[in-house]
Scaffold this motif. Structure first.
Motif, mmCIF file in Angstrom:
data_model
loop_
_atom_site.group_PDB
_atom_site.id
_atom_site.type_symbol
_atom_site.label_atom_id
_atom_site.label_comp_id
_atom_site.label_asym_id
_atom_site.label_seq_id
_atom_site.Cartn_x
_atom_site.Cartn_y
_atom_site.Cartn_z
ATOM 1 N N GLU A 11 0.831 -1.208 0.000
ATOM 2 C CA GLU A 11 0.000 0.000 0.000
ATOM 3 C C GLU A 11 0.865 1.257 0.000
ATOM 4 N N LYS A 12 1.961 1.240 0.746
ATOM 5 C CA LYS A 12 2.847 2.402 0.784
ATOM 6 C C LYS A 12 3.388 2.717 -0.617
ATOM 7 N N ASN A 15 0.610 4.306 -2.661
ATOM 8 C CA ASN A 15 0.328 5.677 -2.235
ATOM 9 C C ASN A 15 1.441 6.650 -2.619
ATOM 10 N N GLU A 16 2.679 6.190 -2.590
ATOM 11 C CA GLU A 16 3.801 7.072 -2.910
ATOM 12 C C GLU A 16 4.058 7.185 -4.415
ATOM 13 N N THR A 19 0.063 8.831 -7.813
ATOM 14 C CA THR A 19 -0.809 9.937 -7.430
ATOM 15 C C THR A 19 -1.224 10.622 -8.726
#
Length: 158
Positions: A11-12, A15-16, A19
């Motif tokens: 997930e990290k 998310n990083e 975007t």
């Protein structure tokens, strides 16, 4: 380029590394992959936010060799075909691909036709071989790109 397996698992990382906003449209999201199911899962996560899902079959870097993706899948064309077919049959957005050329022109044209037949809707051709990494030392093979363009019905980018 997003790594499809890591994108699914972390997930990290998602998310990083992914975007976007409405001003980014039209948007292509590019993945590297070597497993059709893992790639499809990753592509389905971004599908609502993009206009194309792109598969990078052109990365010549050492990490791509170790990970068995990018330009190193040129040695495994059934895998390449399965990746494109899996996305083309299961996504609501079109699939595009980025490739490098083979040393032999007829191999490059056959490769491009296979991708089109598998469901690729747009093809980007990096006019250098997998071993020609230095753009200052090795120039694009415009004749190979032209031959691919003339052989396909889909749009071809150089």
């Amino acid at each position: 380029m997003l790594h499809s397996r890591i994108f699914n698992e972390t997930e990290k990382y998602r998310n990083e590394e992914f975007t976007t906003c409405k001003e980014d449209r039209p948007l292509f999201v590019q993945f590297c992959a070597n497993d059709p199911d893992i790639l499809l899962n990753a592509a389905q996560r971004v599908e609502p936010y993009c206009d194309y899902v792109d598969i990078n079959f052109g990365c010549p870097q050492r990490i791509a060799r170790r990970g068995n993706y990018g330009a190193f899948l040129m040695d495994k064309l059934p895998v390449v075909k399965s990746l494109v077919e899996k996305l083309a049959m299961n996504l609501h957005v079109p699939v595009s691909c980025k490739i490098r050329v083979f040393p032999k022109l007829e191999d490059t044209v056959s490769y491009a036709k296979m991708l089109e037949d598998a469901g690729c809707s747009l093809l980007a051709v990096h006019g250098r071989t997998r071993d020609e990494k230095d753009g200052k030392k090795f120039r694009a093979d415009w004749n190979a790109i032209k031959a691919v363009k003339n052989a396909l019905r889909i749009p071809v980018l150089a």
